[in-house]
Write a protein that holds these residues in place. Structure first.
Motif, PDB file in Angstrom:
ATOM      1  N   THR A 209       0.837  -1.201   0.000  1.00 55.79           N
ATOM      2  CA  THR A 209       0.000   0.000   0.000  1.00 55.79           C
ATOM      3  C   THR A 209       0.868   1.246   0.000  1.00 55.79           C
ATOM      4  OG1 THR A 209      -1.583  -1.235   1.380  1.00 55.79           O
ATOM      5  CG2 THR A 209      -1.911   1.146   1.210  1.00 55.79           C
ATOM      6  N   THR A 210       0.419   2.265  -0.729  1.00 59.52           N
ATOM      7  CA  THR A 210       1.066   3.578  -0.633  1.00 59.52           C
ATOM      8  C   THR A 210       0.376   4.362   0.466  1.00 59.52           C
ATOM      9  OG1 THR A 210       1.699   3.611  -2.970  1.00 59.52           O
ATOM     10  CG2 THR A 210       1.596   5.736  -1.822  1.00 59.52           C
ATOM     11  N   GLY A 211       1.092   4.601   1.558  1.00 63.81           N
ATOM     12  CA  GLY A 211       0.529   5.318   2.687  1.00 63.81           C
ATOM     13  C   GLY A 211       0.588   6.821   2.482  1.00 63.81           C
ATOM     14  N   LEU A 212      -0.131   7.536   3.355  1.00 62.45           N
ATOM     15  CA  LEU A 212      -0.178   8.997   3.296  1.00 62.45           C
ATOM     16  C   LEU A 212      -0.028   9.557   4.706  1.00 62.45           C
ATOM     17  CD1 LEU A 212      -0.801  11.761   1.975  1.00 62.45           C
ATOM     18  CD2 LEU A 212      -3.235  11.218   2.231  1.00 62.45           C
ATOM     19  N   GLY A 213       0.818  10.569   4.834  1.00 68.13           N
ATOM     20  CA  GLY A 213       0.962  11.245   6.110  1.00 68.13           C
ATOM     21  C   GLY A 213       1.301  12.707   5.901  1.00 68.13           C
ATOM     22  N   TYR A 214       1.177  13.482   6.966  1.00 58.12           N
ATOM     23  CA  TYR A 214       1.457  14.917   6.929  1.00 58.12           C
ATOM     24  C   TYR A 214       2.598  15.204   7.900  1.00 58.12           C
ATOM     25  CZ  TYR A 214      -2.935  14.979   4.425  1.00 58.12           C
ATOM     26  OH  TYR A 214      -3.933  14.737   3.509  1.00 58.12           O
ATOM     27  N   PHE A 215       3.731  15.675   7.349  1.00 59.85           N
ATOM     28  CA  PHE A 215       4.972  15.782   8.101  1.00 59.85           C
ATOM     29  C   PHE A 215       5.320  17.239   8.387  1.00 59.85           C
ATOM     30  CE2 PHE A 215       9.780  15.893   7.730  1.00 59.85           C
ATOM     31  CZ  PHE A 215      10.009  15.431   9.023  1.00 59.85           C
ATOM     32  N   SER A 216       5.727  17.507   9.613  1.00 58.89           N
ATOM     33  CA  SER A 216       6.175  18.858   9.961  1.00 58.89           C
ATOM     34  C   SER A 216       7.339  18.779  10.934  1.00 58.89           C
ATOM     35  CB  SER A 216       5.037  19.678  10.576  1.00 58.89           C
ATOM     36  OG  SER A 216       4.521  19.051  11.737  1.00 58.89           O
ATOM     37  N   MET A 217       8.311  19.665  10.718  1.00 54.76           N
ATOM     38  CA  MET A 217       9.476  19.778  11.588  1.00 54.76           C
ATOM     39  C   MET A 217       9.363  21.032  12.438  1.00 54.76           C
ATOM     40  SD  MET A 217      12.000  17.423  11.266  1.00 54.76           S
ATOM     41  CE  MET A 217      13.586  18.235  11.547  1.00 54.76           C
ATOM     42  N   PRO A 218      10.018  21.074  13.593  1.00 53.83           N
ATOM     43  CA  PRO A 218      10.093  22.333  14.351  1.00 53.83           C
ATOM     44  C   PRO A 218      10.816  23.393  13.527  1.00 53.83           C
ATOM     45  CG  PRO A 218      10.879  20.466  15.652  1.00 53.83           C
ATOM     46  CD  PRO A 218      10.731  19.978  14.248  1.00 53.83           C
ATOM     47  N   GLN A 219      10.550  24.635  13.819  1.00 52.56           N
ATOM     48  CA  GLN A 219      11.230  25.715  13.115  1.00 52.56           C
ATOM     49  C   GLN A 219      12.680  25.852  13.595  1.00 52.56           C
ATOM     50  OE1 GLN A 219       9.010  29.352  13.495  1.00 52.56           O
ATOM     51  NE2 GLN A 219       7.403  28.685  12.102  1.00 52.56           N
ATOM     52  N   ASN A 220      13.508  26.273  12.660  1.00 58.87           N
ATOM     53  CA  ASN A 220      14.892  26.660  12.971  1.00 58.87           C
ATOM     54  C   ASN A 220      15.703  25.544  13.635  1.00 58.87           C
ATOM     55  OD1 ASN A 220      14.254  29.310  12.039  1.00 58.87           O
ATOM     56  ND2 ASN A 220      13.361  29.769  14.052  1.00 58.87           N
ATOM     57  N   VAL A 221      15.591  24.325  13.084  1.00 61.92           N
ATOM     58  CA  VAL A 221      16.443  23.239  13.578  1.00 61.92           C
ATOM     59  C   VAL A 221      17.856  23.458  13.042  1.00 61.92           C
ATOM     60  CG1 VAL A 221      16.847  20.754  13.605  1.00 61.92           C
ATOM     61  CG2 VAL A 221      14.501  21.645  13.648  1.00 61.92           C
ATOM     62  N   ALA A 222      18.797  23.552  13.919  1.00 62.33           N
ATOM     63  CA  ALA A 222      20.174  23.846  13.517  1.00 62.33           C
ATOM     64  C   ALA A 222      20.772  22.679  12.734  1.00 62.33           C
ATOM     65  CB  ALA A 222      21.022  24.124  14.755  1.00 62.33           C
ATOM     66  N   PRO A 223      21.652  22.986  11.780  1.00 61.62           N
ATOM     67  CA  PRO A 223      22.346  21.913  11.056  1.00 61.62           C
ATOM     68  C   PRO A 223      23.092  21.002  12.033  1.00 61.62           C
ATOM     69  CG  PRO A 223      22.740  24.049  10.022  1.00 61.62           C
ATOM     70  CD  PRO A 223      22.052  24.335  11.325  1.00 61.62           C
TER      71      PRO A 223
ATOM     72  N   LEU B 220       3.408  20.001  19.136  1.00 61.40           N
ATOM     73  CA  LEU B 220       4.658  19.253  19.259  1.00 61.40           C
ATOM     74  C   LEU B 220       5.814  20.013  18.623  1.00 61.40           C
ATOM     75  CD1 LEU B 220       3.259  15.698  18.417  1.00 61.40           C
ATOM     76  CD2 LEU B 220       4.113  16.440  20.645  1.00 61.40           C
ATOM     77  N   ASN B 221       5.546  20.635  17.490  1.00 59.56           N
ATOM     78  CA  ASN B 221       6.603  21.420  16.832  1.00 59.56           C
ATOM     79  C   ASN B 221       7.119  22.531  17.730  1.00 59.56           C
ATOM     80  OD1 ASN B 221       5.191  21.245  13.425  1.00 59.56           O
ATOM     81  ND2 ASN B 221       6.363  19.749  14.606  1.00 59.56           N
ATOM     82  N   THR B 222       6.210  23.161  18.495  1.00 59.75           N
ATOM     83  CA  THR B 222       6.653  24.230  19.402  1.00 59.75           C
ATOM     84  C   THR B 222       7.532  23.692  20.521  1.00 59.75           C
ATOM     85  OG1 THR B 222       4.743  24.111  20.912  1.00 59.75           O
ATOM     86  CG2 THR B 222       4.528  25.526  18.961  1.00 59.75           C
ATOM     87  N   LEU B 223       7.407  22.399  20.805  1.00 56.65           N
ATOM     88  CA  LEU B 223       8.228  21.769  21.842  1.00 56.65           C
ATOM     89  C   LEU B 223       9.563  21.276  21.284  1.00 56.65           C
ATOM     90  CD1 LEU B 223       5.522  19.581  23.665  1.00 56.65           C
ATOM     91  CD2 LEU B 223       6.272  21.900  24.231  1.00 56.65           C
ATOM     92  N   GLY B 224       9.782  21.471  19.987  1.00 54.52           N
ATOM     93  CA  GLY B 224      11.008  20.989  19.368  1.00 54.52           C
ATOM     94  C   GLY B 224      10.925  19.552  18.910  1.00 54.52           C
ATOM     95  N   ILE B 225       9.701  19.083  18.621  1.00 52.27           N
ATOM     96  CA  ILE B 225       9.464  17.691  18.233  1.00 52.27           C
ATOM     97  C   ILE B 225       8.837  17.656  16.840  1.00 52.27           C
ATOM     98  CG2 ILE B 225       8.220  15.567  18.822  1.00 52.27           C
ATOM     99  CD1 ILE B 225       8.212  16.574  21.759  1.00 52.27           C
TER     100      ILE B 225
END
Length: 365
Positions: A77-91, A119-124
């Protein structure tokens, strides 16, 4: 009992009206279901900068015995999800991540996407799984057909596939990926703690770093003997009849008995789906199971009061399994009931967010 009979008749009518009933084989009526969608090629890895809608490889086992038998009969099956990272993650920095599994109504306004943003605001990092659309079941599809066409074991398959996907991201710590589910998704989250799932679905992984079950029903017993040792947080309400609190206490104690750190919170006066924007109300026609236990043997076959619930031909297809599941509804007449409180409860939502944050901080940071 009269209400139960009416409900079964209604299910049959809905199925007959929405799905093409085809043939009978070994006593099982096969139904036509929507085809799986023809989507873009799924990506097995994530790159820096990826966000939003993600197609990824997963599989549809439908039943537990298919997973425990090695997934050879599962449908790719081809799954579907919605992905988000926290802002300003350092290299050269890695962050934890959470996989979010919706309830049986699907992604709900006020819940999964809002939790992802929190969760993104928590750095997750956050990955919201959409488990209906990959199997051809869209929002316009009748609820009974949708929830019968995707099982908790399909959701678990999606969750472990998402775990492997997130672990490939250069800025996600593959040892700090947790899973959080609501209602149907909460049930799947707790069941997924059984280490046999990891062994079959993600054997190269150490599994989820933590689990959060938000008002997931507790009527199933996998007879779990081992987990990967990750902790569990459970959140429930005293006025949510869809959660048999005595059964949930038993499930949680079973986890403690095999060494799991289980943290529980029961909110006085809270109902179900307290995050949803929809107003709080009593849903008189919403069904739930209480006072019975579905138990599974080592093969993944299910039993109710010692009696095998469903029998299939050895080569049963997904549609045959779905039809058999629907036609087995009468076996639950002694423990099927209706009516529980659902909807927005700002006070409980605020407390739940606080308890989730404390749990994640304790185990992620």
């Amino acid at each position: 009992m009269k209400k139960f009979v009416i409900a079964v008749v209604a299910i049959v009518a809905v199925v007959a009206g929405l799905l093409q009933v085809e043939v009978v084989r070994n006593g099982i009526v096969a139904m036509g279901l929507p085809d799986f969608p023809d989507w873009p090629e799924p990506q097995a890895t994530l790159r820096v900068g990826d966000s939003g809608k993600i197609y990824y490889p997963t599989a549809t086992p439908f039943d537990l015995d298919v997973i425990f038998a090695g997934m050879t009969e599962a449908t790719p099956t081809t799954g579907l999800g919605y992905f988000s990272m926290p802002q300003n993650v350092a290299p050269n920095t890695q962050v934890p991540a959470m996989i979010l599994l919706p309830g049986s109504g699907g992604i709900a306004p006020g819940r999964e996407q809002e939790y992802a943003a929190f969760l993104n605001t928590l750095g997750i990092a956050a990955f919201v799984v959409e488990y209906y659309e990959p199997r051809g079941l869209i929002k316009g599809t009748n609820y009974i057909v949708r929830v019968s066409g995707v099982t908790e074991f399909d959701i678990i398959s999606d969750a472990y596939s998402a775990l492997k996907l997130l672990a490939s991201h250069p800025q996600i710590d593959d040892q700090r990926i947790g899973v959080m589910g609501f209602s149907y998704g909460g049930m799947a989250t707790r069941l997924a703690m059984d280490d046999r799932f990891r062994q079959q679905l993600a054997p190269q992984s150490s599994g989820f770093a933590l689990h959060v079950d938000v008002y997931g029903p507790c009527f199933q017993n996998l007879n779990t003997g081992q987990t990967n040792g990750a902790p569990l947080l459970t959140l429930r309400g005293t006025e949510d009849k869809s959660n048999d609190l005595a059964a949930c206490k038993l499930r949680e104690q079973e986890m403690r008995n095999i060494g799991v750190d289980v943290e529980t919170h029961i909110y006085q006066g809270a109902g179900h789906a307290w995050e949803n924007f929809a107003p709080r109300e009593m849903k008189d026609e919403s069904p739930y199971l209480s006072g019975c236990e579905i138990s599974y043997d080592e093969q993944g076959l299910s039993y109710l009061n010692g009696e095998r619930i469903m029998h299939y031909p050895a080569d049963a297809s997904r549609v045959e399994r779905i039809t058999k599941r629907l036609s087995s509804s009468d076996k639950f007449s002694g423990c099927l009931d209706y009516g529980y409180i659902v909807g927005n409860d700002k006070k409980t939502k605020q407390q739940a967010y606080s308890d989730v944050q404390a749990f994640l901080t304790k185990h992620f940071f």
